[in-house]
Design an enzyme around this catalytic site. Structure first.
Site, PDB file in Angstrom:
ATOM      1  N   ARG A 287     -20.958  51.374 -26.752  1.00  0.00           N
ATOM      2  CA  ARG A 287     -19.744  50.851 -26.105  1.00  0.00           C
ATOM      3  C   ARG A 287     -20.022  50.430 -24.670  1.00  0.00           C
ATOM      4  O   ARG A 287     -19.255  49.689 -24.086  1.00  0.00           O
ATOM      5  CB  ARG A 287     -18.628  51.902 -26.167  1.00  0.00           C
ATOM      6  CG  ARG A 287     -18.012  51.984 -27.555  1.00  0.00           C
ATOM      7  CD  ARG A 287     -17.032  53.120 -27.674  1.00  0.00           C
ATOM      8  NE  ARG A 287     -17.695  54.418 -27.746  1.00  0.00           N
ATOM      9  CZ  ARG A 287     -17.069  55.579 -27.872  1.00  0.00           C
ATOM     10  NH1 ARG A 287     -15.756  55.594 -27.933  1.00  0.00           N
ATOM     11  NH2 ARG A 287     -17.743  56.713 -27.955  1.00  0.00           N
ATOM     12  N   GLN A 288     -21.144  50.899 -24.108  1.00  0.00           N
ATOM     13  CA  GLN A 288     -21.503  50.499 -22.741  1.00  0.00           C
ATOM     14  C   GLN A 288     -22.428  49.284 -22.819  1.00  0.00           C
ATOM     15  O   GLN A 288     -23.606  49.346 -22.484  1.00  0.00           O
ATOM     16  CB  GLN A 288     -22.183  51.650 -22.016  1.00  0.00           C
ATOM     17  CG  GLN A 288     -21.268  52.864 -21.848  1.00  0.00           C
ATOM     18  CD  GLN A 288     -21.903  53.931 -20.998  1.00  0.00           C
ATOM     19  OE1 GLN A 288     -22.421  53.647 -19.920  1.00  0.00           O
ATOM     20  NE2 GLN A 288     -21.882  55.164 -21.469  1.00  0.00           N
TER      21      GLN A 288
ATOM     22  N   LYS B 194      -2.636  44.975 -27.689  1.00  0.00           N
ATOM     23  CA  LYS B 194      -2.148  45.957 -26.698  1.00  0.00           C
ATOM     24  C   LYS B 194      -2.023  45.269 -25.353  1.00  0.00           C
ATOM     25  O   LYS B 194      -2.954  44.619 -24.907  1.00  0.00           O
ATOM     26  CB  LYS B 194      -3.165  47.100 -26.559  1.00  0.00           C
ATOM     27  CG  LYS B 194      -3.186  48.032 -27.736  1.00  0.00           C
ATOM     28  CD  LYS B 194      -4.212  49.131 -27.541  1.00  0.00           C
ATOM     29  CE  LYS B 194      -5.628  48.635 -27.755  1.00  0.00           C
ATOM     30  NZ  LYS B 194      -6.660  49.663 -27.768  1.00  0.00           N
TER      31      LYS B 194
ATOM     32  N   GLY C  60      -6.867  57.810 -30.424  1.00  0.00           N
ATOM     33  CA  GLY C  60      -5.699  57.213 -29.767  1.00  0.00           C
ATOM     34  C   GLY C  60      -5.414  55.800 -30.258  1.00  0.00           C
ATOM     35  O   GLY C  60      -4.282  55.486 -30.658  1.00  0.00           O
TER      36      GLY C  60
HETATM   37  C1  R5P Z   1     -13.303  49.966 -29.033  1.00  0.00           C
HETATM   38  O1  R5P Z   1     -13.667  48.842 -28.676  1.00  0.00           O
HETATM   39  C2  R5P Z   1     -13.729  50.547 -30.343  1.00  0.00           C
HETATM   40  O2  R5P Z   1     -13.877  49.561 -31.316  1.00  0.00           O
HETATM   41  C3  R5P Z   1     -12.740  51.589 -30.812  1.00  0.00           C
HETATM   42  O3  R5P Z   1     -11.473  50.965 -31.002  1.00  0.00           O
HETATM   43  C4  R5P Z   1     -12.577  52.703 -29.793  1.00  0.00           C
HETATM   44  O4  R5P Z   1     -13.836  53.199 -29.421  1.00  0.00           O
HETATM   45  C5  R5P Z   1     -11.733  53.822 -30.376  1.00  0.00           C
HETATM   46  O5  R5P Z   1     -11.614  54.813 -29.422  1.00  0.00           O
HETATM   47  P1  R5P Z   1     -10.465  55.903 -29.478  1.00  0.00           P
HETATM   48  O6  R5P Z   1     -10.453  56.481 -30.865  1.00  0.00           O
HETATM   49  O7  R5P Z   1     -10.867  56.893 -28.432  1.00  0.00           O
HETATM   50  O8  R5P Z   1      -9.157  55.229 -29.169  1.00  0.00           O
END
Ligand code: R5P
Length: 311
Positions: free
Chosen positions: A93-94, A191, A224
């Site tokens: 993700r980074q 969002k 979330g």
């Molecule tokens: C974000 O870009 C990913 O694709 C996921 O939506 C995200 O990592 C989900 O994170 P969390 O479950 O903490 O909301």
């Protein structure tokens, strides 16, 4: 061919070895008193085509270090070719600088794996396809979509389905799944926070009324994104919402959050080893991707096409 495993996901490595009908390479991982990692390979790997399986999941730094040390041990033992099989690639993700003076840690991790001595990488649903380009060695990115599509057809076939991306960034992934589900229609959760400090508004792009929604994403971490998207879809008139997510990171209280959510079920794959909480959850189901990884490994070893697995 040899299959070696780190400690992050032994059950998946065993299942892959079972699919390929080869024993796991005899190796041990030990810790010094100060937690330094020590790896010893107890059989000859000289001249072998070795696949080392390790997800860099929680605890991400320990599991990453174990992978790097395992690769180094294989290189110094004269393996002919080393493929790092990383079902879940942590730090993905980074993959960009979110602001000034911040790192691109996914690139740093790719450099570390290459420098340790890997010749190839095999991963599943990388957070962004471009991460393949962070490696200057061949990198195959497998997709869980065919495995998920087969399960969705078996469970929800014949219903009025709608594939939903929980954010704008996941549309390509959602479209690919929709295509495999006889071109099911697509919706997107958008969002928005118009001004800092204001609460987030969820707009649904697409008409989900009366539809059975299938949320698709690569990672569920805190849960979330997923649980809020499920509620927003029901508020917009969806009949039910299930989620298919490749990597069940599920940190902290995520399993409890999913259990208390509006989701009918959360289906994840076994790229990350299940915890007791995941196993105990009545809402979470795990699909194995061992046959997919096993088949990709066989094809890499045979020098045959991996992409045709997804035709
Ligand atoms: C974000 O870009 C990913 O694709 C996921 O939506 C995200 O990592 C989900 O994170 P969390 O479950 O903490 O909301």
């Amino acid at each position: 061919m040899k299959i070696m495993s780190g400690n992050s996901n032994l059950s998946l490595a065993r299942a892959i070895a079972g699919y390929l009908e080869v024993p796991l390479t005899d190796a041990s991982v030990r810790r010094f008193a100060d937690e330094e990692i020590f790896i010893e390979i107890h059989e000859n790997v000289r001249g072998e085509d070795v696949f080392i399986c390790q997800s860099t999941s929680y605890p991400a730094n320990d599991n990453l270090m174990e992978l790097l040390i395992g690769i180094d041990a294989l290189r110094r033992a004269s393996a002919a070719r080393i493929t790092a099989v990383i079902p879940y690639f942590g730090y993905a993700r980074q993959d960009r600088k979110p602001g000034p003076r911040t790192p691109i840690s996914a690139k740093l991790v790719a450099n570390l794996i290459t420098e340790a001595g890997a010749d190839r990488v095999l991963a599943v649903d990388l957070h962004a396809g471009q991460i393949q380009g962070f490696f200057d060695i061949p990198t195959d990115n497998l997709y869980a979509a065919p495995t998920m599509a087969a399960d969705i057809q078996a469970r929800y076939g014949g219903q009025e389905l709608m594939v939903v991306s929980p954010d704008v960034g996941g549309v390509v992934r959602a479209r690919a799944l929709a295509k495999r589900l006889d071109n099911a229609p697509l919706a997107i959760v958008d969002k928005r926070r118009d001004r800092p400090g204001e609460s987030e508004v969820m707009n649904i792009i697409g008409d989900v009324k009366g539809r059975h929604c299938i949320l698709i994403d690569d990672i569920v971490d805190s849960g979330g994104t997923l649980c809020n998207a499920a509620q927003a879809l029901l508020d917009a008139g969806a009949k039910s919402v299930a989620a298919y997510i490749t990597h069940g990171v599920l940190s902290g209280g995520a399993v409890a959050r999913v259990d208390a959510s509006a989701l009918t079920e959360l289906v994840i794959t076994d790229t990350i080893a299940a915890t007791d909480a995941m196993r105990d959850s009545s809402r979470i189901r795990v699909l194995t991707i061992a046959p997919l990884l096993g088949e990709a490994i066989r094809r890499i070893a045979d020098e045959s096409s991996v992409s045709s697995l997804f035709d």
